[in-house]
Design a protein around this motif. Structure first.
Motif, PDB file in Angstrom:
ATOM      1  N   THR A  25      44.572  21.872 -10.101  1.00  0.00           N
ATOM      2  CA  THR A  25      45.363  20.671  -9.862  1.00  0.00           C
ATOM      3  C   THR A  25      46.132  20.870  -8.557  1.00  0.00           C
ATOM      4  OG1 THR A  25      47.296  21.505 -11.052  1.00  0.00           O
ATOM      5  CG2 THR A  25      45.639  20.307 -12.353  1.00  0.00           C
ATOM      6  N   PRO A  26      46.653  19.813  -7.951  1.00  0.00           N
ATOM      7  CA  PRO A  26      47.402  19.986  -6.700  1.00  0.00           C
ATOM      8  C   PRO A  26      48.587  20.951  -6.830  1.00  0.00           C
ATOM      9  CG  PRO A  26      46.822  17.698  -6.963  1.00  0.00           C
ATOM     10  CD  PRO A  26      46.409  18.392  -8.234  1.00  0.00           C
ATOM     11  N   SER A  27      49.292  20.909  -7.953  1.00  0.00           N
ATOM     12  CA  SER A  27      50.429  21.827  -8.110  1.00  0.00           C
ATOM     13  C   SER A  27      49.955  23.266  -8.288  1.00  0.00           C
ATOM     14  CB  SER A  27      51.308  21.405  -9.285  1.00  0.00           C
ATOM     15  OG  SER A  27      50.603  21.512 -10.499  1.00  0.00           O
ATOM     16  N   GLU A  28      48.845  23.479  -8.993  1.00  0.00           N
ATOM     17  CA  GLU A  28      48.294  24.834  -9.135  1.00  0.00           C
ATOM     18  C   GLU A  28      47.763  25.341  -7.796  1.00  0.00           C
ATOM     19  OE1 GLU A  28      46.641  24.801 -13.735  1.00  0.00           O
ATOM     20  OE2 GLU A  28      45.353  24.090 -12.121  1.00  0.00           O
ATOM     21  N   ASP A  29      47.185  24.441  -7.025  1.00  0.00           N
ATOM     22  CA  ASP A  29      46.675  24.800  -5.704  1.00  0.00           C
ATOM     23  C   ASP A  29      47.814  25.309  -4.818  1.00  0.00           C
ATOM     24  OD1 ASP A  29      44.523  25.111  -4.023  1.00  0.00           O
ATOM     25  OD2 ASP A  29      44.431  23.010  -3.410  1.00  0.00           O
ATOM     26  N   ARG A  30      48.928  24.594  -4.816  1.00  0.00           N
ATOM     27  CA  ARG A  30      50.104  25.029  -4.049  1.00  0.00           C
ATOM     28  C   ARG A  30      50.664  26.333  -4.604  1.00  0.00           C
ATOM     29  NH1 ARG A  30      51.966  19.966  -4.936  1.00  0.00           N
ATOM     30  NH2 ARG A  30      53.737  20.818  -6.064  1.00  0.00           N
ATOM     31  N   GLN A  31      50.667  26.469  -5.932  1.00  0.00           N
ATOM     32  CA  GLN A  31      51.213  27.671  -6.569  1.00  0.00           C
ATOM     33  C   GLN A  31      50.442  28.924  -6.142  1.00  0.00           C
ATOM     34  OE1 GLN A  31      50.797  27.630 -10.807  1.00  0.00           O
ATOM     35  NE2 GLN A  31      51.593  29.699 -11.043  1.00  0.00           N
ATOM     36  N   ALA A  52      39.463  35.706  -3.559  1.00  0.00           N
ATOM     37  CA  ALA A  52      38.225  35.961  -4.295  1.00  0.00           C
ATOM     38  C   ALA A  52      38.136  35.149  -5.581  1.00  0.00           C
ATOM     39  CB  ALA A  52      38.113  37.448  -4.613  1.00  0.00           C
ATOM     40  N   VAL A  53      39.251  34.961  -6.250  1.00  0.00           N
ATOM     41  CA  VAL A  53      39.233  34.282  -7.547  1.00  0.00           C
ATOM     42  C   VAL A  53      39.287  32.762  -7.403  1.00  0.00           C
ATOM     43  CG1 VAL A  53      40.513  33.972  -9.702  1.00  0.00           C
ATOM     44  CG2 VAL A  53      40.229  36.257  -8.750  1.00  0.00           C
ATOM     45  N   PHE A  54      40.086  32.252  -6.473  1.00  0.00           N
ATOM     46  CA  PHE A  54      40.356  30.815  -6.430  1.00  0.00           C
ATOM     47  C   PHE A  54      39.781  30.074  -5.230  1.00  0.00           C
ATOM     48  CE2 PHE A  54      43.832  32.539  -9.021  1.00  0.00           C
ATOM     49  CZ  PHE A  54      43.642  31.779 -10.163  1.00  0.00           C
ATOM     50  N   ARG A  55      38.985  30.715  -4.386  1.00  0.00           N
ATOM     51  CA  ARG A  55      38.510  30.037  -3.171  1.00  0.00           C
ATOM     52  C   ARG A  55      37.633  28.823  -3.460  1.00  0.00           C
ATOM     53  NH1 ARG A  55      35.019  35.013  -1.739  1.00  0.00           N
ATOM     54  NH2 ARG A  55      33.277  34.682  -3.142  1.00  0.00           N
ATOM     55  N   ASP A  56      36.888  28.840  -4.552  1.00  0.00           N
ATOM     56  CA  ASP A  56      36.021  27.713  -4.880  1.00  0.00           C
ATOM     57  C   ASP A  56      36.722  26.659  -5.730  1.00  0.00           C
ATOM     58  OD1 ASP A  56      33.912  28.908  -3.541  1.00  0.00           O
ATOM     59  OD2 ASP A  56      33.270  30.014  -5.320  1.00  0.00           O
ATOM     60  N   ARG A  57      37.920  26.958  -6.167  1.00  0.00           N
ATOM     61  CA  ARG A  57      38.610  26.042  -7.081  1.00  0.00           C
ATOM     62  C   ARG A  57      39.663  25.186  -6.400  1.00  0.00           C
ATOM     63  NH1 ARG A  57      40.585  29.180 -12.111  1.00  0.00           N
ATOM     64  NH2 ARG A  57      41.094  27.055 -12.712  1.00  0.00           N
ATOM     65  N   GLY A  58      40.181  25.614  -5.262  1.00  0.00           N
ATOM     66  CA  GLY A  58      41.203  24.840  -4.570  1.00  0.00           C
ATOM     67  C   GLY A  58      41.122  25.031  -3.071  1.00  0.00           C
ATOM     68  N   PRO A  59      40.969  23.955  -2.304  1.00  0.00           N
ATOM     69  CA  PRO A  59      40.820  24.091  -0.849  1.00  0.00           C
ATOM     70  C   PRO A  59      42.088  24.619  -0.163  1.00  0.00           C
ATOM     71  CG  PRO A  59      40.945  21.776  -1.475  1.00  0.00           C
ATOM     72  CD  PRO A  59      40.856  22.563  -2.742  1.00  0.00           C
ATOM     73  N   PHE A  60      43.250  24.199  -0.628  1.00  0.00           N
ATOM     74  CA  PHE A  60      44.503  24.674  -0.022  1.00  0.00           C
ATOM     75  C   PHE A  60      44.698  26.158  -0.305  1.00  0.00           C
ATOM     76  CE2 PHE A  60      49.253  24.873   0.159  1.00  0.00           C
ATOM     77  CZ  PHE A  60      49.375  24.581   1.510  1.00  0.00           C
TER      78      PHE A  60
END
Length: 133
Positions: A25-31, A52-60
């Motif tokens: 979500t946008p807030s998780e992406d910022r977090q 490594a873990v979140f690169r495909d899940r959030g662009p920011f």
């Protein structure tokens, strides 16, 4: 029923897992982008893990963790070198002071970047090698 046939209710309770994780979500992406920058206190490892873990899940998160890694990786290598050189007699204290100053610089820079990332603003370190594109 024969031994080869199974009851439908037995197979109905087993479900497969999803092949890909849900996008952030946008807030998780910022977090997670904020955590990648705040991780500078520990060197380049936290930003590498977040990337490594979140690169495909959030662009920011992908963008900011890559920026944080590019900033902290050379400085982490330099800090390791300073820490090894601390064992030298007579001038080891100089490398100890440099290692502490470098750690303070990384920590303060990471905190400033994390504050901007938490606001949703991309941050670019003024001195960055951009090793990972």
């Amino acid at each position: 029923m024969t031994s080869r046939q199974t009851k439908p209710s037995e197979n109905a309770r087993f479900e497969g897992s999803k092949t890909s994780a849900l996008p952030l979500t946008p807030s998780e992406d910022r977090q997670w982008a904020t955590i990648a920058h705040f991780g500078a206190i520990l060197g380049c490892v936290p930003s590498a893990i977040v990337f490594a873990v979140f690169r495909d899940r959030g662009p920011f998160t992908a963008q900011e963790s890559k920026e944080a890694f590019n900033f902290t990786f050379p400085l982490t290598i330099l800090a390791i070198i300073f820490n090894v050189l601390m064992i030298l007699p007579f001038i080891g204290w100089l490398f100890a002071v440099l290692a502490v100053a470098l750690w303070v610089f990384m920590t303060v820079s990471g905190a400033l970047a994390a504050i901007q990332a938490n606001k949703g603003r991309p941050y670019r370190y003024p001195l960055n090698l951009r090793l990972m594109k």
